[in-house]
Write a protein that holds these residues in place. Structure first.
Motif, PDB file in Angstrom:
ATOM      1  N   PRO A  14       0.901  -1.183  -0.060  1.00 24.13           N
ATOM      2  CA  PRO A  14       0.053  -0.159   0.157  1.00 24.13           C
ATOM      3  C   PRO A  14       0.949   1.017  -0.074  1.00 24.13           C
ATOM      4  O   PRO A  14       1.988   1.123   0.551  1.00 24.13           O
ATOM      5  CB  PRO A  14      -0.844  -0.099   1.253  1.00 24.13           C
ATOM      6  N   PRO A  15       0.371   2.372  -0.548  1.00 21.07           N
ATOM      7  CA  PRO A  15       1.134   3.695  -0.647  1.00 21.07           C
ATOM      8  C   PRO A  15       1.059   4.119   0.897  1.00 21.07           C
ATOM      9  O   PRO A  15       0.416   3.868   1.743  1.00 21.07           O
ATOM     10  CB  PRO A  15       0.106   4.507  -1.454  1.00 21.07           C
ATOM     11  N   GLY A  22      -4.870  10.897   5.720  1.00 20.85           N
ATOM     12  CA  GLY A  22      -5.039   9.556   5.346  1.00 20.85           C
ATOM     13  C   GLY A  22      -4.887   9.618   3.552  1.00 20.85           C
ATOM     14  O   GLY A  22      -5.017   8.559   2.771  1.00 20.85           O
ATOM     15  N   CYS A  23      -4.410  10.785   3.083  1.00 19.25           N
ATOM     16  CA  CYS A  23      -3.979  10.607   1.699  1.00 19.25           C
ATOM     17  C   CYS A  23      -2.622  10.087   1.243  1.00 19.25           C
ATOM     18  O   CYS A  23      -1.722  10.079   1.869  1.00 19.25           O
ATOM     19  CB  CYS A  23      -4.104  12.161   1.071  1.00 19.25           C
ATOM     20  N   PRO A  24      -2.642   9.631   0.041  1.00 18.87           N
ATOM     21  CA  PRO A  24      -1.201   9.256  -0.343  1.00 18.87           C
ATOM     22  C   PRO A  24      -0.078  10.240  -0.347  1.00 18.87           C
ATOM     23  O   PRO A  24      -0.603  11.282  -0.804  1.00 18.87           O
ATOM     24  CB  PRO A  24      -1.450   8.591  -1.666  1.00 18.87           C
ATOM     25  N   GLU A  25       1.000  10.026  -0.014  1.00 22.34           N
ATOM     26  CA  GLU A  25       2.162  10.922  -0.116  1.00 22.34           C
ATOM     27  C   GLU A  25       2.310  11.471  -1.494  1.00 22.34           C
ATOM     28  O   GLU A  25       2.743  12.616  -1.535  1.00 22.34           O
ATOM     29  CB  GLU A  25       3.546  10.381   0.487  1.00 22.34           C
ATOM     30  N   THR A  26       2.004  10.631  -2.381  1.00 21.73           N
ATOM     31  CA  THR A  26       2.001  11.250  -3.981  1.00 21.73           C
ATOM     32  C   THR A  26       0.965  12.246  -4.337  1.00 21.73           C
ATOM     33  O   THR A  26       0.844  12.660  -5.497  1.00 21.73           O
ATOM     34  CB  THR A  26       1.811  10.016  -4.794  1.00 21.73           C
ATOM     35  N   GLY A  27      -0.187  12.270  -3.464  1.00 20.54           N
ATOM     36  CA  GLY A  27      -1.260  13.053  -3.731  1.00 20.54           C
ATOM     37  C   GLY A  27      -2.438  12.313  -3.935  1.00 20.54           C
ATOM     38  O   GLY A  27      -2.383  11.065  -4.397  1.00 20.54           O
ATOM     39  N   PRO A  28      -3.629  12.992  -3.850  1.00 22.17           N
ATOM     40  CA  PRO A  28      -4.851  12.215  -4.259  1.00 22.17           C
ATOM     41  C   PRO A  28      -5.057  12.213  -5.589  1.00 22.17           C
ATOM     42  O   PRO A  28      -4.637  12.685  -6.476  1.00 22.17           O
ATOM     43  CB  PRO A  28      -5.882  13.200  -3.696  1.00 22.17           C
ATOM     44  N   HIS A  88     -10.231   9.053   1.077  1.00 23.18           N
ATOM     45  CA  HIS A  88     -11.045   7.671   0.884  1.00 23.18           C
ATOM     46  C   HIS A  88      -9.809   6.741   0.984  1.00 23.18           C
ATOM     47  O   HIS A  88      -8.878   6.499   0.182  1.00 23.18           O
ATOM     48  CB  HIS A  88     -11.922   7.438  -0.206  1.00 23.18           C
ATOM     49  N   PRO A  89      -9.596   5.662   2.011  1.00 26.30           N
ATOM     50  CA  PRO A  89      -8.517   4.707   2.158  1.00 26.30           C
ATOM     51  C   PRO A  89      -8.755   3.457   1.280  1.00 26.30           C
ATOM     52  O   PRO A  89      -7.681   2.719   1.112  1.00 26.30           O
ATOM     53  CB  PRO A  89      -8.603   4.221   3.571  1.00 26.30           C
ATOM     54  N   GLY A  90      -9.709   3.199   0.719  1.00 24.13           N
ATOM     55  CA  GLY A  90      -9.965   2.266  -0.312  1.00 24.13           C
ATOM     56  C   GLY A  90     -11.040   1.254   0.154  1.00 24.13           C
ATOM     57  O   GLY A  90     -11.764   1.267   1.218  1.00 24.13           O
ATOM     58  N   TRP A  98      -2.647 -10.406   1.423  1.00 25.64           N
ATOM     59  CA  TRP A  98      -1.030 -10.594   1.478  1.00 25.64           C
ATOM     60  C   TRP A  98      -0.502  -9.221   1.693  1.00 25.64           C
ATOM     61  O   TRP A  98       0.454  -9.294   2.258  1.00 25.64           O
ATOM     62  CB  TRP A  98      -0.988 -11.520   0.240  1.00 25.64           C
ATOM     63  N   THR A  99      -0.907  -8.189   0.780  1.00 23.56           N
ATOM     64  CA  THR A  99      -0.290  -7.191   0.656  1.00 23.56           C
ATOM     65  C   THR A  99      -0.884  -6.002   1.296  1.00 23.56           C
ATOM     66  O   THR A  99      -0.013  -4.775   1.481  1.00 23.56           O
ATOM     67  CB  THR A  99       0.035  -6.790  -0.550  1.00 23.56           C
TER      68      THR A  99
END
Length: 246
Positions: A14-15, A22-28, A88-90, A98-99
């Motif tokens: 996961p990112p 809760g946003c990805p470090e790469t951005g929404p 949104h976390p998914g 597994w991942t």
């Protein structure tokens, strides 16, 4: 003799996410700004309808979509920061055992995304009335602060406006002036209230009020806002009338 090799496929994990949003470090992946105009009282029936419709937006949001909550502020109170900004976390049902961690994603979805947004919406819809309704100024502030940011240029952007659309401030007041867009577009107010909504789709949840009776029709009011939003580079996708009279 046969030699069997063992192959292990490592799926990407996961990112990395910002601990606060809760946003990805790469951005929404996309952005939805929800602005609630509670400068005038919203009754129980309309409040329930608005909450149900906002819940639909939250439920339909997708993984890594950023949802930002704002309120329309009285004149003199600038919108510097959103009241809430979460991603949104998914979908835990689609998360890999597994991942990823489906249980953790499910918990984050409820506790860090859905519940805080619902609490914010309920709070805003119960606010006290304000002496002015600077709706265009509030949209202008949201556009400058977030929608127009360089890092969001290439992602889908949406503005959800919960309002009676009764602009009431120094530059334009539908309590003092007729709802005539052509005259407004030639005025100093149009220049002062101009902003950049390029690439932004707009959904309007239209709160009905007794104050609308002074207008010839609410259709003209919606058309006024549609033209203003288009002139700022945005596009109105829908206008939905909210149940109840306020």
């Amino acid at each position: 003799m046969f030699l069997f090799g063992r192959y292990v496929v490592f799926a990407p994990g996961p990112p990395e996410r910002d601990p606060d949003t809760g946003c990805p470090e790469t951005g929404p992946s996309s952005l939805t700004a929800i602005m609630i105009d509670a400068t005038d009282r919203i009754g129980a029936i309309s409040r329930a309808d608005v909450l149900a419709r906002l819940d639909e937006y939250v439920a339909a949001s997708r993984e890594d979509e950023m949802v930002i909550g704002f309120e329309a502020r009285p004149v003199g109170e600038e919108i510097d920061d959103p009241l809430l900004m979460v991603c949104h976390p998914g979908d835990p049902e689609k998360a890999s055992e597994w991942t990823q961690n489906p249980r953790r994603i499910r918990q984050r979805l409820e506790e860090r995304f859905r519940q805080p947004l619902e609490a914010l919406f309920r709070d805003l819809l119960g606010r006290e009335e304000a002496p002015t309704s600077p709706l265009m100024e509030s949209v202008q502030s949201v556009a400058v602060s977030f929608l127009g940011r360089e890092e969001y240029v290439d992602i889908p952007k949406r503005l959800v406006l919960v309002s009676d659309l009764m602009q009431h401030s120094e530059y334009l007041s539908f309590f003092r002036q007729p709802v005539e867009y052509d005259a407004f577009a030639r005025s100093h107010g149009a220049d002062a209230l101009g902003t950049d909504l390029g690439g932004t789709t707009v959904d309007i949840l239209f709160v009905q009020r007794e104050a609308h009776r002074r207008l010839r029709s609410t259709r003209g009011l919606a058309e006024f806002w549609g033209r203003w939003i288009e002139d700022q580079g945005g596009m109105v996708r829908s206008v939905v009338s909210i149940d109840g009279m306020n």
